[in-house]
Motif scaffolding. Structure first.
Motif, short mmCIF file in Angstrom:
data_model
loop_
_atom_site.label_atom_id
_atom_site.label_comp_id
_atom_site.label_asym_id
_atom_site.label_seq_id
_atom_site.Cartn_x
_atom_site.Cartn_y
_atom_site.Cartn_z
N ASN A 164 71.24 0.58 -40.12
CA ASN A 164 72.26 1.10 -40.03
C ASN A 164 71.92 1.78 -38.45
OD1 ASN A 164 72.87 4.07 -39.82
ND2 ASN A 164 71.30 5.23 -41.55
N THR A 165 73.06 1.83 -37.71
CA THR A 165 73.94 1.68 -36.86
C THR A 165 74.18 3.21 -36.51
OG1 THR A 165 76.25 1.36 -37.49
CG2 THR A 165 74.51 -0.66 -36.78
N ARG A 166 73.78 4.40 -37.41
CA ARG A 166 74.08 5.56 -36.31
C ARG A 166 72.61 5.97 -36.65
NH1 ARG A 166 79.47 7.02 -41.01
NH2 ARG A 166 80.79 5.30 -39.90
N TYR A 167 71.41 5.14 -36.99
CA TYR A 167 70.79 6.26 -37.08
C TYR A 167 70.93 6.79 -35.05
CZ TYR A 167 65.62 6.07 -37.24
OH TYR A 167 64.09 7.05 -36.35
N ILE A 168 69.06 7.55 -35.25
CA ILE A 168 68.98 8.34 -33.55
C ILE A 168 68.00 8.57 -34.15
CG2 ILE A 168 69.81 9.55 -31.71
CD1 ILE A 168 71.54 7.51 -31.52
N ARG A 169 66.87 8.04 -33.43
CA ARG A 169 65.58 8.86 -32.73
C ARG A 169 65.76 11.03 -32.21
NH1 ARG A 169 60.32 7.77 -34.27
NH2 ARG A 169 60.59 5.51 -35.70
N THR A 170 66.25 11.06 -32.75
CA THR A 170 66.46 12.53 -31.27
C THR A 170 65.44 12.69 -30.72
OG1 THR A 170 65.59 13.84 -33.16
CG2 THR A 170 68.18 13.46 -33.60
N ARG A 171 63.96 12.69 -31.71
CA ARG A 171 62.57 13.52 -31.22
C ARG A 171 62.00 12.56 -30.28
NH1 ARG A 171 59.64 16.48 -35.69
NH2 ARG A 171 61.70 17.64 -36.47
N MET A 172 62.44 11.43 -29.95
CA MET A 172 61.51 10.28 -28.83
C MET A 172 61.41 10.60 -27.35
SD MET A 172 59.47 8.22 -29.10
CE MET A 172 59.22 7.00 -30.93
N ASP A 173 60.72 11.29 -26.48
CA ASP A 173 61.39 11.42 -25.51
C ASP A 173 60.84 11.03 -24.18
OD1 ASP A 173 62.36 13.92 -26.05
OD2 ASP A 173 60.71 15.44 -25.73
N GLU A 174 60.03 9.95 -24.62
CA GLU A 174 59.11 9.23 -23.33
C GLU A 174 58.70 7.49 -24.41
OE1 GLU A 174 56.53 10.19 -20.11
OE2 GLU A 174 55.41 9.51 -21.02
N ILE A 175 58.80 6.88 -24.32
CA ILE A 175 57.94 5.34 -24.04
C ILE A 175 57.90 4.85 -23.09
CG2 ILE A 175 58.01 3.15 -25.81
CD1 ILE A 175 60.30 4.32 -27.62
N ARG A 176 56.23 4.23 -22.69
CA ARG A 176 56.19 3.36 -21.82
C ARG A 176 55.11 2.41 -21.84
NH1 ARG A 176 52.29 6.95 -17.64
NH2 ARG A 176 52.24 4.69 -16.96
N MET A 177 56.39 1.44 -21.21
CA MET A 177 55.45 -0.39 -22.56
C MET A 177 55.64 -1.34 -20.54
SD MET A 177 57.93 -0.62 -25.32
CE MET A 177 57.07 -2.28 -25.93
N GLU A 178 55.23 -0.24 -19.78
CA GLU A 178 54.52 -1.15 -18.68
C GLU A 178 53.32 -2.06 -18.41
OE1 GLU A 178 53.00 3.13 -16.63
OE2 GLU A 178 55.23 2.06 -18.56
N GLY A 179 53.65 -3.42 -17.74
CA GLY A 179 52.44 -3.76 -17.64
C GLY A 179 51.95 -4.86 -18.77
N ASN A 180 52.99 -5.29 -19.90
CA ASN A 180 53.21 -5.78 -20.96
C ASN A 180 53.75 -6.93 -20.37
OD1 ASN A 180 51.67 -4.57 -23.87
ND2 ASN A 180 53.35 -3.43 -22.32
N PRO A 181 53.38 -8.25 -21.14
CA PRO A 181 54.57 -9.80 -20.63
C PRO A 181 55.63 -10.09 -21.43
CG PRO A 181 52.32 -9.83 -21.64
CD PRO A 181 51.97 -8.56 -21.80
N ILE A 182 56.59 -9.03 -21.52
CA ILE A 182 57.41 -8.41 -22.63
C ILE A 182 58.42 -8.29 -21.33
CG2 ILE A 182 57.66 -6.51 -23.23
CD1 ILE A 182 58.71 -6.99 -26.14
N VAL A 183 60.35 -8.77 -21.91
CA VAL A 183 61.20 -8.49 -21.00
C VAL A 183 61.60 -7.81 -21.39
CG1 VAL A 183 62.39 -9.54 -20.12
CG2 VAL A 183 61.21 -10.85 -19.30
N LEU A 184 61.83 -6.77 -21.19
CA LEU A 184 62.50 -5.79 -22.59
C LEU A 184 64.14 -5.77 -22.14
CD1 LEU A 184 61.01 -2.08 -21.67
CD2 LEU A 184 60.75 -3.76 -23.60
#
Length: 293
Positions: A254-274
Protein backbone atom coordinates in the motif's frame (compact mmCIF):
# COMPACT_ATOMS: atom_id res chain seq x y z
CA UNK A 1 11.74 54.14 137.69
CA UNK A 2 8.35 52.52 137.53
CA UNK A 3 7.31 54.96 134.76
CA UNK A 4 10.39 54.00 132.65
CA UNK A 5 9.67 50.29 133.01
CA UNK A 6 6.05 50.80 131.93
CA UNK A 7 7.16 52.75 128.86
CA UNK A 8 9.57 50.00 127.78
CA UNK A 9 6.87 47.40 128.27
CA UNK A 10 4.50 49.27 125.93
CA UNK A 11 7.28 49.76 123.36
CA UNK A 12 7.81 46.02 123.20
CA UNK A 13 4.09 45.23 122.88
CA UNK A 14 3.31 47.65 120.02
CA UNK A 15 5.28 45.81 117.27
CA UNK A 16 3.77 42.53 118.33
CA UNK A 17 0.30 43.91 117.83
CA UNK A 18 1.00 44.54 114.08
CA UNK A 19 3.15 41.65 112.77
CA UNK A 20 4.68 41.78 109.20
CA UNK A 21 2.44 40.35 106.47
CA UNK A 22 3.28 36.76 105.40
CA UNK A 23 5.12 36.04 102.09
CA UNK A 24 2.87 35.57 99.02
CA UNK A 25 2.36 31.90 98.23
CA UNK A 26 0.73 30.00 95.36
CA UNK A 27 -2.70 28.69 96.35
CA UNK A 28 -2.62 25.01 97.11
CA UNK A 29 -4.22 22.74 94.57
CA UNK A 30 -6.42 19.94 95.81
CA UNK A 31 -4.66 16.62 95.34
CA UNK A 32 -6.48 13.87 93.55
CA UNK A 33 -5.40 10.34 94.21
CA UNK A 34 -3.36 8.56 91.52
CA UNK A 35 -3.27 11.51 89.09
CA UNK A 36 0.38 12.49 89.55
CA UNK A 37 1.83 10.21 86.83
CA UNK A 38 4.62 10.67 84.33
CA UNK A 39 4.22 11.07 80.57
CA UNK A 40 5.61 7.59 80.03
CA UNK A 41 3.01 6.13 82.38
CA UNK A 42 0.22 7.82 80.44
CA UNK A 43 1.55 6.36 77.20
CA UNK A 44 1.78 2.92 78.77
CA UNK A 45 -1.76 3.17 80.15
CA UNK A 46 -3.09 4.29 76.78
CA UNK A 47 -1.42 1.33 75.14
CA UNK A 48 -2.79 -1.15 77.68
CA UNK A 49 -6.33 0.14 77.13
CA UNK A 50 -6.02 -0.93 73.51
CA UNK A 51 -5.54 -4.48 72.28
CA UNK A 52 -2.14 -6.03 72.88
CA UNK A 53 -1.29 -5.92 69.20
CA UNK A 54 -1.90 -2.92 66.98
CA UNK A 55 -3.05 -4.05 63.57
CA UNK A 56 -1.95 -1.96 60.61
CA UNK A 57 -2.73 -3.21 57.11
CA UNK A 58 -3.17 -6.72 58.50
CA UNK A 59 0.28 -6.84 60.17
CA UNK A 60 1.16 -6.70 63.85
CA UNK A 61 3.16 -3.73 65.07
CA UNK A 62 5.35 -4.34 68.13
CA UNK A 63 4.89 -2.59 71.47
CA UNK A 64 8.26 -0.89 71.05
CA UNK A 65 7.25 0.56 67.67
CA UNK A 66 3.83 1.65 68.98
CA UNK A 67 5.24 3.47 72.02
CA UNK A 68 7.93 5.10 69.93
CA UNK A 69 5.37 6.45 67.46
CA UNK A 70 3.05 7.71 70.23
CA UNK A 71 5.33 9.15 72.87
CA UNK A 72 9.02 9.55 72.17
CA UNK A 73 9.58 12.47 69.87
CA UNK A 74 13.35 12.15 70.24
CA UNK A 75 13.17 9.03 68.09
CA UNK A 76 12.33 11.18 65.07
CA UNK A 77 16.06 11.85 64.61
CA UNK A 78 16.88 8.15 64.26
CA UNK A 79 17.74 7.15 60.63
CA UNK A 80 15.11 5.03 58.86
CA UNK A 81 15.45 1.31 59.29
CA UNK A 82 16.33 -1.13 56.51
CA UNK A 83 14.25 -3.91 58.11
CA UNK A 84 12.27 -5.31 55.19
CA UNK A 85 10.01 -7.29 57.55
CA UNK A 86 8.13 -4.13 58.49
CA UNK A 87 4.60 -3.58 57.14
CA UNK A 88 4.65 -1.98 53.69
CA UNK A 89 3.35 1.41 54.80
CA UNK A 90 5.97 1.63 57.54
CA UNK A 91 8.77 0.48 55.28
CA UNK A 92 7.59 2.59 52.33
CA UNK A 93 5.61 5.82 52.07
CA UNK A 94 1.90 5.42 51.35
CA UNK A 95 0.07 8.55 50.26
CA UNK A 96 -3.31 8.91 48.54
CA UNK A 97 -3.14 5.72 46.51
CA UNK A 98 0.61 6.04 45.82
CA UNK A 99 3.27 3.79 47.34
CA UNK A 100 6.89 4.97 47.29
CA UNK A 101 9.41 2.18 47.96
CA UNK A 102 12.54 3.74 46.50
CA UNK A 103 16.12 2.97 47.55
CA UNK A 104 15.24 0.78 50.54
CA UNK A 105 17.04 -2.39 49.36
CA UNK A 106 13.97 -4.60 49.11
CA UNK A 107 14.47 -7.85 47.18
CA UNK A 108 10.83 -8.56 46.31
CA UNK A 109 7.65 -6.64 45.59
CA UNK A 110 6.10 -5.80 48.99
CA UNK A 111 2.41 -6.51 49.75
CA UNK A 112 0.44 -3.48 48.56
CA UNK A 113 -2.74 -1.85 49.86
CA UNK A 114 -5.62 -2.85 47.61
CA UNK A 115 -6.35 0.75 46.60
CA UNK A 116 -2.81 1.31 45.23
CA UNK A 117 -2.81 3.13 41.89
CA UNK A 118 0.84 4.19 41.62
CA UNK A 119 3.84 2.11 42.67
CA UNK A 120 7.36 3.52 42.62
CA UNK A 121 9.92 0.86 43.55
CA UNK A 122 13.02 2.23 41.84
CA UNK A 123 16.64 1.46 42.74
CA UNK A 124 16.21 -1.62 44.88
CA UNK A 125 17.38 -5.24 44.65
CA UNK A 126 14.28 -6.87 43.21
CA UNK A 127 15.23 -9.88 41.05
CA UNK A 128 11.89 -11.41 40.19
CA UNK A 129 8.27 -10.39 39.71
CA UNK A 130 5.73 -13.10 40.51
CA UNK A 131 2.17 -13.42 39.24
CA UNK A 132 0.93 -13.23 42.83
CA UNK A 133 2.52 -9.80 43.38
CA UNK A 134 -0.35 -7.98 41.67
CA UNK A 135 -3.07 -10.63 41.70
CA UNK A 136 -5.37 -8.56 43.94
CA UNK A 137 -4.27 -5.04 42.97
CA UNK A 138 -6.51 -4.25 40.01
CA UNK A 139 -6.41 -0.48 40.55
CA UNK A 140 -2.80 0.02 39.43
CA UNK A 141 -2.25 2.66 36.74
CA UNK A 142 1.52 3.16 36.93
CA UNK A 143 4.41 0.91 37.96
CA UNK A 144 8.07 1.91 37.99
CA UNK A 145 10.73 -0.76 38.64
CA UNK A 146 13.65 1.17 37.14
CA UNK A 147 17.11 0.41 38.49
CA UNK A 148 16.54 -3.03 39.98
CA UNK A 149 18.02 -6.44 39.17
CA UNK A 150 14.99 -8.05 37.57
CA UNK A 151 15.89 -11.12 35.51
CA UNK A 152 12.54 -12.89 35.41
CA UNK A 153 8.89 -11.86 35.20
CA UNK A 154 6.50 -14.73 35.77
CA UNK A 155 3.86 -15.40 33.12
CA UNK A 156 0.69 -13.48 33.84
CA UNK A 157 2.32 -11.07 36.29
CA UNK A 158 0.56 -8.10 34.63
CA UNK A 159 -2.42 -9.93 33.10
CA UNK A 160 -4.99 -8.63 35.61
CA UNK A 161 -3.84 -5.01 35.48
CA UNK A 162 -6.48 -3.84 33.04
CA UNK A 163 -6.09 -0.19 34.08
CA UNK A 164 -2.29 -0.06 33.87
CA UNK A 165 -1.15 2.74 31.56
CA UNK A 166 2.55 3.20 32.36
CA UNK A 167 5.14 0.51 33.02
CA UNK A 168 8.88 1.03 33.43
CA UNK A 169 11.33 -1.86 33.61
CA UNK A 170 14.36 0.22 32.61
CA UNK A 171 17.85 -0.56 33.91
CA UNK A 172 17.30 -4.19 34.79
CA UNK A 173 18.59 -7.56 33.52
CA UNK A 174 15.72 -8.79 31.37
CA UNK A 175 16.43 -10.95 28.33
CA UNK A 176 12.80 -11.15 27.24
CA UNK A 177 9.60 -9.16 27.60
CA UNK A 178 6.54 -10.29 29.56
CA UNK A 179 2.99 -10.22 28.21
CA UNK A 180 1.93 -6.60 28.53
CA UNK A 181 -1.47 -5.33 29.71
CA UNK A 182 -3.77 -4.00 26.93
CA UNK A 183 -4.17 -0.34 27.96
CA UNK A 184 -0.52 0.62 28.17
CA UNK A 185 0.32 4.04 26.77
CA UNK A 186 3.99 4.06 27.85
CA UNK A 187 6.41 1.14 28.11
CA UNK A 188 10.07 1.63 29.02
CA UNK A 189 12.55 -1.25 28.86
CA UNK A 190 15.70 0.75 28.13
CA UNK A 191 19.04 -0.65 29.29
CA UNK A 192 18.29 -4.33 29.63
CA UNK A 193 19.66 -7.39 27.80
CA UNK A 194 16.72 -8.04 25.52
CA UNK A 195 17.32 -9.81 22.21
CA UNK A 196 14.89 -10.02 19.31
CA UNK A 197 13.97 -13.60 20.15
CA UNK A 198 12.88 -12.34 23.57
CA UNK A 199 10.03 -10.32 22.02
CA UNK A 200 7.07 -12.25 20.64
CA UNK A 201 5.89 -11.37 17.13
CA UNK A 202 2.58 -9.94 18.39
CA UNK A 203 3.90 -8.47 21.64
CA UNK A 204 2.75 -4.94 20.71
CA UNK A 205 0.09 -5.60 18.08
CA UNK A 206 -2.92 -5.41 20.41
CA UNK A 207 -1.66 -2.45 22.42
CA UNK A 208 -3.82 0.05 20.57
CA UNK A 209 -3.13 2.84 23.09
CA UNK A 210 0.65 2.49 23.13
CA UNK A 211 2.22 5.84 22.24
CA UNK A 212 5.71 5.70 23.79
CA UNK A 213 7.95 2.65 23.40
CA UNK A 214 11.51 2.73 24.74
CA UNK A 215 13.81 -0.21 23.90
CA UNK A 216 17.16 1.57 23.64
CA UNK A 217 20.46 0.10 24.89
CA UNK A 218 19.51 -3.56 24.53
CA UNK A 219 20.69 -6.37 22.23
CA UNK A 220 17.97 -6.35 19.55
CA UNK A 221 19.00 -7.59 16.10
CA UNK A 222 15.88 -6.27 14.36
CA UNK A 223 13.02 -3.84 14.82
CA UNK A 224 10.06 -5.43 16.66
CA UNK A 225 7.22 -6.52 14.39
CA UNK A 226 3.59 -5.39 14.26
CA UNK A 227 4.05 -1.99 15.88
CA UNK A 228 0.65 -0.42 16.63
CA UNK A 229 -0.71 2.56 14.69
CA UNK A 230 -0.96 4.53 17.94
CA UNK A 231 2.82 4.72 18.31
CA UNK A 232 4.32 8.23 18.43
CA UNK A 233 7.80 7.76 19.90
CA UNK A 234 10.02 4.72 19.26
CA UNK A 235 13.54 4.46 20.76
CA UNK A 236 15.79 1.69 19.42
CA UNK A 237 19.18 3.39 19.75
CA UNK A 238 22.30 1.42 20.66
CA UNK A 239 21.13 -2.08 19.83
CA UNK A 240 22.55 -4.57 17.30
CA UNK A 241 19.99 -3.95 14.55
CA UNK A 242 21.41 -4.96 11.18
CA UNK A 243 18.29 -5.44 9.05
CA UNK A 244 15.05 -3.67 8.32
CA UNK A 245 12.28 -4.45 5.82
CA UNK A 246 9.76 -2.43 3.84
CA UNK A 247 7.05 -3.71 6.18
CA UNK A 248 8.78 -2.75 9.41
CA UNK A 249 7.09 0.65 9.58
CA UNK A 250 5.14 0.80 6.33
CA UNK A 251 3.03 -1.48 4.15
CA UNK A 252 4.78 -2.62 1.03
CA UNK A 253 1.47 -3.46 -0.64
CA UNK A 254 0.00 0.00 0.00
CA UNK A 255 2.04 2.92 -1.30
CA UNK A 256 -0.53 5.44 -0.07
CA UNK A 257 -0.27 4.37 3.55
CA UNK A 258 1.05 7.06 5.93
CA UNK A 259 1.89 6.73 9.61
CA UNK A 260 0.34 9.98 10.73
CA UNK A 261 1.08 9.66 14.45
CA UNK A 262 4.73 8.66 14.36
CA UNK A 263 6.82 11.68 15.43
CA UNK A 264 10.21 10.19 16.34
CA UNK A 265 12.26 7.08 15.66
CA UNK A 266 15.77 6.83 17.11
CA UNK A 267 18.12 4.23 15.64
CA UNK A 268 21.55 5.74 16.15
CA UNK A 269 24.24 3.46 17.51
CA UNK A 270 23.12 0.46 15.47
CA UNK A 271 25.32 -1.31 12.86
CA UNK A 272 22.99 -0.46 9.97
CA UNK A 273 23.19 2.12 7.18
CA UNK A 274 19.68 3.52 6.92
CA UNK A 275 20.23 4.96 3.43
CA UNK A 276 20.16 1.40 2.07
CA UNK A 277 16.54 1.01 3.21
CA UNK A 278 14.83 4.13 1.87
CA UNK A 279 11.59 2.32 1.02
CA UNK A 280 11.25 1.25 4.65
CA UNK A 281 10.59 4.88 5.60
CA UNK A 282 8.36 5.98 2.72
CA UNK A 283 5.27 6.14 4.94
CA UNK A 284 6.91 8.26 7.64
CA UNK A 285 6.60 12.04 7.95
CA UNK A 286 10.27 12.29 8.99
CA UNK A 287 13.29 10.01 8.68
CA UNK A 288 14.59 8.06 11.68
CA UNK A 289 17.62 9.36 13.56
CA UNK A 290 20.65 7.24 12.69
CA UNK A 291 23.54 6.59 10.30
CA UNK A 292 22.86 7.14 6.58
CA UNK A 293 26.34 6.67 5.11
Amino acid sequence: MEILQATLFLFVLVPLANPAPPLQQEPLQPYEYDTDVSRESLIQQDYEMQSKDIIKDGTNVSLDTSLRLQGDESQLDVPPTKDTNLPTCLLCVCLSGSVYCEEIDIEAVPPLPKETAYLYARFNRIKRIAASDFADITTLRRIDFSGNRIEEIEDGAFSKLLLLEELSLAENRLIKLPVLPPKLTTFNANQNRIKSRGIKANAFKKLTNLAYLYLGHNALESVPLNLPESLRILHLQYNNITTITDDTFCKSNNTRYIRTRMDEIRMEGNPIVLAKHVNAFSCLRMLPVGTYY
